[in-house]
Design an enzyme around this catalytic site. Structure first.
Site, PDB file in Angstrom:
ATOM      1  N   ALA A 158       1.079  -0.933  -0.023  1.00  0.00           N
ATOM      2  CA  ALA A 158      -0.217  -0.052   0.029  1.00  0.00           C
ATOM      3  C   ALA A 158       0.714   1.383   0.059  1.00  0.00           C
ATOM      4  O   ALA A 158       0.553   2.248  -0.747  1.00  0.00           O
ATOM      5  CB  ALA A 158      -0.910  -0.148   1.044  1.00  0.00           C
ATOM      6  N   TYR A 159       1.777   1.130   0.891  1.00  0.00           N
ATOM      7  CA  TYR A 159       2.846   2.132   0.861  1.00  0.00           C
ATOM      8  C   TYR A 159       3.470   2.620  -0.571  1.00  0.00           C
ATOM      9  O   TYR A 159       3.615   3.844  -1.118  1.00  0.00           O
ATOM     10  CB  TYR A 159       3.805   2.340   1.911  1.00  0.00           C
ATOM     11  N   SER A 160       3.955   1.411  -1.130  1.00  0.00           N
ATOM     12  CA  SER A 160       4.849   1.586  -2.394  1.00  0.00           C
ATOM     13  C   SER A 160       3.681   1.932  -3.603  1.00  0.00           C
ATOM     14  O   SER A 160       4.174   2.906  -4.354  1.00  0.00           O
ATOM     15  CB  SER A 160       5.230   0.079  -2.539  1.00  0.00           C
ATOM     16  N   SER A 162       1.257   4.247  -2.987  1.00  0.00           N
ATOM     17  CA  SER A 162       0.974   5.620  -3.020  1.00  0.00           C
ATOM     18  C   SER A 162       2.113   6.282  -3.105  1.00  0.00           C
ATOM     19  O   SER A 162       2.026   7.517  -3.781  1.00  0.00           O
ATOM     20  CB  SER A 162       0.677   5.829  -1.421  1.00  0.00           C
ATOM     21  N   LYS A 163       3.438   5.615  -3.114  1.00  0.00           N
ATOM     22  CA  LYS A 163       4.575   6.647  -3.515  1.00  0.00           C
ATOM     23  C   LYS A 163       4.684   6.551  -4.886  1.00  0.00           C
ATOM     24  O   LYS A 163       5.141   7.471  -5.650  1.00  0.00           O
ATOM     25  CB  LYS A 163       5.784   6.365  -2.855  1.00  0.00           C
TER      26      LYS A 163
END
Length: 264
Positions: A158-160, A162-163
């Site tokens: 999820a973090y990846s 978003s970035k």
């Protein structure tokens, strides 16, 4: 070298701690006039007080960056305080999302929350600032992304995501705003030495491998070409560079600040 940041009106999101506080101090040292945005104004005030004591000019503005109307109001307040200008926007505020979960274990709510913060938040602040920058025919935007948005990471889907999405937003805005003399770039920190690294990442690695914490630090650093972990100040210096006139011909880039990991 004069970076020509003195008296520039700089909006910084997420300035309360870590790299956000380091970035705030770096711009204050250059003589910039600062608008510090965040939801928890009480957490921001100590940083604001510190830089004011050093002679910097700063206001603290309550703002939930995931709400477009809040960003519009925050930029209006900034312009009212600083003569109608917004010269630089540095988007630091963001979150890490679920850690150690596979993509199929990640819930919709977890995915939505981190995408909303890391992508929509930057979109909202950029959208709020750009009309003023366009009218000025001048402006710099620096989004703080992450190297996991350049190489991906198991357990951090999820973090990846978003970035990676923030990189696309950055590049599209760079193309659209470029004709108005506005640079839009992204700084991508790798692992940054700080409380989370020393208090969580290092102890977990040491316990898992049966080594000392200092050995864990060195093992982590060994992944990087420069054999050292980045600091908050390393990220701050990259932001100063991309907000300054010495980078006038650079736009739409992803600048890793990771000691040589993502691009090597």
């Amino acid at each position: 070298m004069d970076l020509k940041l003195k008296d520039r009106v700089v909006v910084i999101t997420g300035p309360a701690k870590g790299m956000g506080a380091a970035i705030t101090r770096a711009f204050a040292a250059e003589g910039s006039r600062l608008a510090l945005l965040g939801r928890d104004v009480a957490a921001i005030e100590p940083v604001a007080a510190e830089i004011r004591a050093g002679g910097a000019e700063a206001i603290v503005v309550a703002c939930d960056i995931t709400r477009g109307e809040a960003c519009d109001a925050a930029i209006a307040e900034t312009k009212a305080a600083f003569g109608g200008r917004v010269d630089v926007l540095v988007n630091v505020a963001g979150g890490s999302g679920p850690i150690g979960k596979t993509g199929w274990e990640t819930t919709e709510a977890e995915f939505d929350e981190i995408v909303d913060l890391n992508m929509r938040g930057c979109f909202n602040t950029m959208r709020a600032c750009l009309p003023t920058m366009i009218a000025q025919r001048d402006g710099k935007i620096v989004n703080v992304g992450g190297t996991f948005g350049m190489r991906g990471r198991a357990g951090r889907m999820a973090y990846s995501a978003s970035k990676w999405g923030l990189r696309g937003i950055t590049k599209s805005f760079a193309l659209e705003a470029g004709p108005f003399n506005i640079n839009v770039n992204c700084v991508a920190p790798g692992m940054v030495d700080g409380p989370r690294f020393r208090g969580k990442v290092v102890p977990e690695m040491a316990a898992r491998l049966g080594i000392t914490e200092e050995q864990a630090v060195q093992k982590h650093a060994a992944d990087y070409a420069l054999r050292r972990v980045s600091t908050d100040e390393d990220v701050a210096h990259a932001c100063l560079f991309l907000a300054s006139e010495v980078s006038r011909q650079i736009s739409g880039v992803d600048l890793p600040v990771d000691g040589g990991w993502a691009m090597l």
